[in-house]
Design a protein around this motif. Structure first.
Motif, PDB file in Angstrom:
ATOM      1  N   LEU A 256       0.839  -1.202   0.000  1.00  0.00           N
ATOM      2  CA  LEU A 256       0.000   0.000   0.000  1.00  0.00           C
ATOM      3  C   LEU A 256       0.875   1.255   0.000  1.00  0.00           C
ATOM      4  CD1 LEU A 256      -2.602   1.647   0.270  1.00  0.00           C
ATOM      5  CD2 LEU A 256      -2.597   1.136   2.722  1.00  0.00           C
ATOM      6  N   ALA A 257       1.926   1.243   0.819  1.00  0.00           N
ATOM      7  CA  ALA A 257       2.830   2.401   0.886  1.00  0.00           C
ATOM      8  C   ALA A 257       3.538   2.610  -0.459  1.00  0.00           C
ATOM      9  CB  ALA A 257       3.853   2.202   2.000  1.00  0.00           C
ATOM     10  N   ALA A 258       3.939   1.502  -1.107  1.00  0.00           N
ATOM     11  CA  ALA A 258       4.620   1.606  -2.403  1.00  0.00           C
ATOM     12  C   ALA A 258       3.671   2.147  -3.471  1.00  0.00           C
ATOM     13  CB  ALA A 258       5.164   0.238  -2.814  1.00  0.00           C
ATOM     14  N   TYR A 259       2.417   1.720  -3.427  1.00  0.00           N
ATOM     15  CA  TYR A 259       1.405   2.248  -4.349  1.00  0.00           C
ATOM     16  C   TYR A 259       1.232   3.753  -4.128  1.00  0.00           C
ATOM     17  CZ  TYR A 259      -3.445   3.710  -5.242  1.00  0.00           C
ATOM     18  OH  TYR A 259      -4.571   4.420  -5.594  1.00  0.00           O
ATOM     19  N   SER A 260       1.118   4.163  -2.864  1.00  0.00           N
ATOM     20  CA  SER A 260       0.897   5.579  -2.557  1.00  0.00           C
ATOM     21  C   SER A 260       2.049   6.451  -3.051  1.00  0.00           C
ATOM     22  CB  SER A 260       0.715   5.769  -1.050  1.00  0.00           C
ATOM     23  OG  SER A 260      -0.424   5.065  -0.599  1.00  0.00           O
ATOM     24  N   ALA A 261       3.281   5.906  -2.979  1.00  0.00           N
ATOM     25  CA  ALA A 261       4.467   6.679  -3.364  1.00  0.00           C
ATOM     26  C   ALA A 261       4.814   6.532  -4.845  1.00  0.00           C
ATOM     27  CB  ALA A 261       5.664   6.231  -2.522  1.00  0.00           C
ATOM     28  N   HIS A 262       4.130   5.656  -5.564  1.00  0.00           N
ATOM     29  CA  HIS A 262       4.463   5.400  -6.963  1.00  0.00           C
ATOM     30  C   HIS A 262       4.256   6.669  -7.803  1.00  0.00           C
ATOM     31  CE1 HIS A 262       4.444   3.629 -10.969  1.00  0.00           C
ATOM     32  NE2 HIS A 262       4.965   2.537 -10.437  1.00  0.00           N
ATOM     33  N   PRO A 263       5.175   6.972  -8.703  1.00  0.00           N
ATOM     34  CA  PRO A 263       5.045   8.199  -9.515  1.00  0.00           C
ATOM     35  C   PRO A 263       3.724   8.297 -10.279  1.00  0.00           C
ATOM     36  CG  PRO A 263       7.235   7.247  -9.777  1.00  0.00           C
ATOM     37  CD  PRO A 263       6.441   6.267  -8.954  1.00  0.00           C
ATOM     38  N   SER A 264       3.190   7.177 -10.750  1.00  0.00           N
ATOM     39  CA  SER A 264       1.919   7.226 -11.492  1.00  0.00           C
ATOM     40  C   SER A 264       0.775   7.668 -10.584  1.00  0.00           C
ATOM     41  CB  SER A 264       1.594   5.850 -12.088  1.00  0.00           C
ATOM     42  OG  SER A 264       2.567   5.479 -13.033  1.00  0.00           O
ATOM     43  N   HIS A 265       0.774   7.166  -9.338  1.00  0.00           N
ATOM     44  CA  HIS A 265      -0.260   7.566  -8.376  1.00  0.00           C
ATOM     45  C   HIS A 265      -0.085   9.032  -7.996  1.00  0.00           C
ATOM     46  CE1 HIS A 265      -1.707   8.067  -4.142  1.00  0.00           C
ATOM     47  NE2 HIS A 265      -2.777   7.502  -4.672  1.00  0.00           N
ATOM     48  N   VAL A 266       1.147   9.428  -7.700  1.00  0.00           N
ATOM     49  CA  VAL A 266       1.420  10.812  -7.311  1.00  0.00           C
ATOM     50  C   VAL A 266       1.011  11.771  -8.425  1.00  0.00           C
ATOM     51  CG1 VAL A 266       3.256  12.450  -6.730  1.00  0.00           C
ATOM     52  CG2 VAL A 266       3.265  10.154  -5.720  1.00  0.00           C
ATOM     53  N   SER A 267       1.258  11.385  -9.674  1.00  0.00           N
ATOM     54  CA  SER A 267       0.930  12.236 -10.815  1.00  0.00           C
ATOM     55  C   SER A 267      -0.568  12.472 -10.939  1.00  0.00           C
ATOM     56  CB  SER A 267       1.465  11.584 -12.098  1.00  0.00           C
ATOM     57  OG  SER A 267       1.062  12.319 -13.229  1.00  0.00           O
TER      58      SER A 267
END
Length: 223
Positions: free
Chosen positions: A75-86
């Motif tokens: 979940l933390a990796a998903y939240s920090a993923h550039p695609s999610h952040v974008s």
């Protein structure tokens, strides 16, 4: 033979601004739903809500994102993923309010399967009164756990204590019920057993939030 699996339930509720451009809202939902391609994601669906009911008049949401992960690290990796952040940064101006809850549940493989298209889903969140002793919390969680056994209409059921208080607006317990369709969801609404169950915990609850949404059927292939 099914094995026991620990899974993270992640629910984000959004209130989109009334003057938001519908085409921008659709593009935002497409961007969110596209995140299902990320390696960390077991399931993800972002949709308009069917209805929101809250004991607090200040809470009203228009859209929901429901996703699942095999660990808090994923979940933390998903939240920090550039695609999610974008996606979050690009469409932040559309959002008036946001709330999120996360919990851990243990289930067999069948229950971790993504809710089928056409399913109706109800997410219920409770804000408990301050300074409740652990025995009372255990009683509340025990009552919630019994919901699945008492209502045959529910095809999937998860519940737990929220472990991400930062955006939860004080809500600390949540559960998610999956129904085959909207008709089965509405049948439960009229069930007196559910009212009795709610009354047992109502004295310990400061406020409640209930959000319903429907998983759409797959889009027809173009001809």
């Amino acid at each position: 033979m099914s094995s026991q699996t620990q899974t993270i339930e992640h629910v984000v509720l959004f209130k989109v601004k009334e003057n938001a451009d519908p085409s921008q809202v659709n593009a935002w939902l497409d961007g969110l739903n596209g995140l299902i391609s990320l390696d960390q994601v077991l399931h993800l669906s972002a949709r308009p809500v069917l209805r929101t009911r809250s004991s607090s008049s200040s809470l009203s949401f228009t859209h929901i994102l429901h996703s699942r992960y095999s660990s808090q690290n994923h979940l933390a990796a998903y939240s920090a993923h550039p695609s999610h952040v974008s996606v979050v940064k690009e469409y932040q101006p559309l959002i008036e309010d946001i709330m999120a809850v996360d919990w851990v549940f243990v289930a067999n493989d069948l229950h971790v399967a993504p809710p089928p298209p056409g399913s109706a889903i109800r997410v219920t969140c409770l804000k408990l009164k301050d300074n409740l002793v652990e025995d009372v919390k255990a009683e509340i969680l025990g009552g919630i756990k019994g919901i699945k056994d008492r209502f045959g209409e529910i095809s999937q059921f998860t519940f737990g204590e929220n472990f991400s208080p930062g955006r939860a607006k004080g809500f600390s317990v949540a559960w998610l019920s999956v129904f085959p369709g909207q008709n089965q969801l509405e049948t439960v609404d009229g069930n007196e057993d559910l009212v009795i169950l709610e009354e047992k915990v109502r004295g310990f609850v400061e406020s409640e939030l209930v959000v319903d949404f429907v998983v759409p059927p797959p889009k027809s292939a173009s001809v």
